[in-house]
Design an enzyme around this catalytic site. Sequence first.
Site, PDB file in Angstrom:
ATOM      1  N   SER A 243      -1.933  -5.816 -10.818  1.00 55.64           N
ATOM      2  CA  SER A 243      -2.371  -4.600 -11.497  1.00 55.64           C
ATOM      3  C   SER A 243      -1.971  -3.399 -10.655  1.00 55.64           C
ATOM      4  O   SER A 243      -1.358  -3.544  -9.597  1.00 55.64           O
ATOM      5  CB  SER A 243      -3.889  -4.617 -11.663  1.00 55.64           C
ATOM      6  OG  SER A 243      -4.489  -4.420 -10.391  1.00 55.64           O
ATOM      7  N   LYS A 244      -2.352  -2.236 -11.139  1.00 54.14           N
ATOM      8  CA  LYS A 244      -1.985  -0.996 -10.453  1.00 54.14           C
ATOM      9  C   LYS A 244      -2.502  -0.972  -9.015  1.00 54.14           C
ATOM     10  O   LYS A 244      -1.925  -0.326  -8.156  1.00 54.14           O
ATOM     11  CB  LYS A 244      -2.534   0.208 -11.225  1.00 54.14           C
ATOM     12  CG  LYS A 244      -1.831   0.413 -12.542  1.00 54.14           C
ATOM     13  CD  LYS A 244      -1.809   1.886 -12.928  1.00 54.14           C
ATOM     14  CE  LYS A 244      -1.055   2.085 -14.222  1.00 54.14           C
ATOM     15  NZ  LYS A 244      -1.738   1.453 -15.373  1.00 54.14           N
ATOM     16  N   ARG A 245      -3.575  -1.680  -8.798  1.00 59.18           N
ATOM     17  CA  ARG A 245      -4.129  -1.749  -7.446  1.00 59.18           C
ATOM     18  C   ARG A 245      -3.093  -2.234  -6.440  1.00 59.18           C
ATOM     19  O   ARG A 245      -3.192  -1.967  -5.261  1.00 59.18           O
ATOM     20  CB  ARG A 245      -5.309  -2.725  -7.399  1.00 59.18           C
ATOM     21  CG  ARG A 245      -6.615  -2.143  -7.825  1.00 59.18           C
ATOM     22  CD  ARG A 245      -7.743  -3.117  -7.535  1.00 59.18           C
ATOM     23  NE  ARG A 245      -7.554  -4.403  -8.203  1.00 59.18           N
ATOM     24  CZ  ARG A 245      -7.227  -5.516  -7.582  1.00 59.18           C
ATOM     25  NH1 ARG A 245      -7.044  -5.538  -6.287  1.00 59.18           N
ATOM     26  NH2 ARG A 245      -7.060  -6.645  -8.257  1.00 59.18           N
ATOM     27  N   HIS A 246      -2.145  -3.008  -6.937  1.00 59.92           N
ATOM     28  CA  HIS A 246      -1.167  -3.586  -6.020  1.00 59.92           C
ATOM     29  C   HIS A 246      -0.022  -2.635  -5.715  1.00 59.92           C
ATOM     30  O   HIS A 246       1.031  -3.056  -5.256  1.00 59.92           O
ATOM     31  CB  HIS A 246      -0.637  -4.911  -6.583  1.00 59.92           C
ATOM     32  CG  HIS A 246      -1.693  -5.960  -6.640  1.00 59.92           C
ATOM     33  ND1 HIS A 246      -2.468  -6.161  -7.762  1.00 59.92           N
ATOM     34  CD2 HIS A 246      -2.149  -6.821  -5.705  1.00 59.92           C
ATOM     35  CE1 HIS A 246      -3.335  -7.136  -7.500  1.00 59.92           C
ATOM     36  NE2 HIS A 246      -3.162  -7.543  -6.270  1.00 59.92           N
ATOM     37  N   GLY A 247      -0.238  -1.374  -5.980  1.00 59.67           N
ATOM     38  CA  GLY A 247       0.783  -0.394  -5.593  1.00 59.67           C
ATOM     39  C   GLY A 247       1.917  -0.347  -6.581  1.00 59.67           C
ATOM     40  O   GLY A 247       1.719  -0.044  -7.750  1.00 59.67           O
TER      41      GLY A 247
END
Length: 465
Positions: A243-247
Amino acid sequence: MKVRTRFAPSPTGFLHIGGARTALFSWAYARRHGGSFILRIEDTDVARSTPEAVQAIIDGMQWLGLSHDEGPFYQMRRMDRYRQVIDEMLAAGTAYHCYTSKEELDALRAEQEARKEKPRYDGRWRPEAGKTLSPPPAGVAPVVRFRNPTGGVVAWQDQVKGRIEFANSELDDFIIARGDGTPTYNFCVVVDDRDMNITHVIRGDDHVNNTPRQINLLQALGAPVPRYAHLSMILGDDGQKLSKRHGAVSVMQYEEDGYLPEAVLNYLARLGWSHGDEEVFSMEQFVQWFDLDHITASAAQFNTEKLNWLNAHYLKLADAQRLAAEATRRLARQGVAVAGGPDVAQLAMLYRDRVGNLNELADALHPFYVAPRPKAEMAAQHLTEAAQKGLHALRERLAACDWQAAELGLAVKQTAAECGLKMPQLAIPLRVALLGMPQSPSIDAVLEVLGRERVLQRLAAVLSA
Ligand code: GLU
């Protein structure tokens, strides 16, 4: 049978890593079999689709070199065609008008939930032999529902997951056109897959639940059912859903971060697919090897370290002109012009196996174009009195030296010997003076590429400081 695959993104955001992998596999499968790869933009979710997202998808695919043979086709431009098929289905009796109001549906759901049943449409407007339907209520715009088969199962041999089966009793008569006449998602996919003669549907496994509905619809239309390959999701480095959390999730973010497209492609190819232990291969090789049988059914885990390793590998293979162009562009973003400065291609070759990505390459080249000021601490550490003496002597020798790497190397060596310094005792201060840092590729190459004028100037600057 000519293979025809498609990539059918909804333009609601960037081309992310998962979408790029789906596109890559669909593309490779078509290429492997001499078939066609079709790009279809599924933009019927008007509220969430944007032209910027369409462009971002096209840019991402272009950057990766995943060229399509047909399209892009836009679903919003095919509305007439969808209406035509809906009319045909109504006429054939494979679809019907349903006048159930929202309130009635809510009441139905409440009853079913109270009985602990799965909420589903009860078929009250479904025409059956011997059943009398109430007259259509006035002033209600009906939806159109698909007349789903009631008995038996719908099953397919998934190319990745094996046999998947759904009981038709699980599927209700889903809506294919809303009250305002607009067709729904599953319906458009089916009409397109049929009209575009798609033979292999390769997509994310978030669509597994749509597949039985789509197969039933295709069969009602008398259309052949394509083969399906549902790709398992990609997990982040930490084992959580990507997800976006992963940069960097947008493919173009990787471009910005200095990755080469061939590294990203090679990386994506191995994300859930394998050919023995092969890790490093070109796209030509991948296309020759690619098959659906070696896609893993389990989720693939993202591994940034491996991607970085591949990127460093491909950087070492990249040619001078290409690296020069990339470094030039990235330096320009930092406001640094290379024109009139040291040869950027020569520098790129000096640095390509010392950096991990193109941004690091640009950063490494930066001090060649903008004379650095060694930090006070570094100057104190390296530009000692003895070193300054050595640099002074070296400057005099360089003023008259033949400007060629071998000669320059010799000049440094001789000066060090003359001044009673070990090679590093002169070469390191020299690097600090020229580039503002104690490490660099071989000092003779650095001197050569910087050029006499710049070298003499930079030495003078630190000696007079
Ligand atoms: N538009 C769908 C998506 O972006 C893909 C549909 C399909 O491949 O069948 O998830």
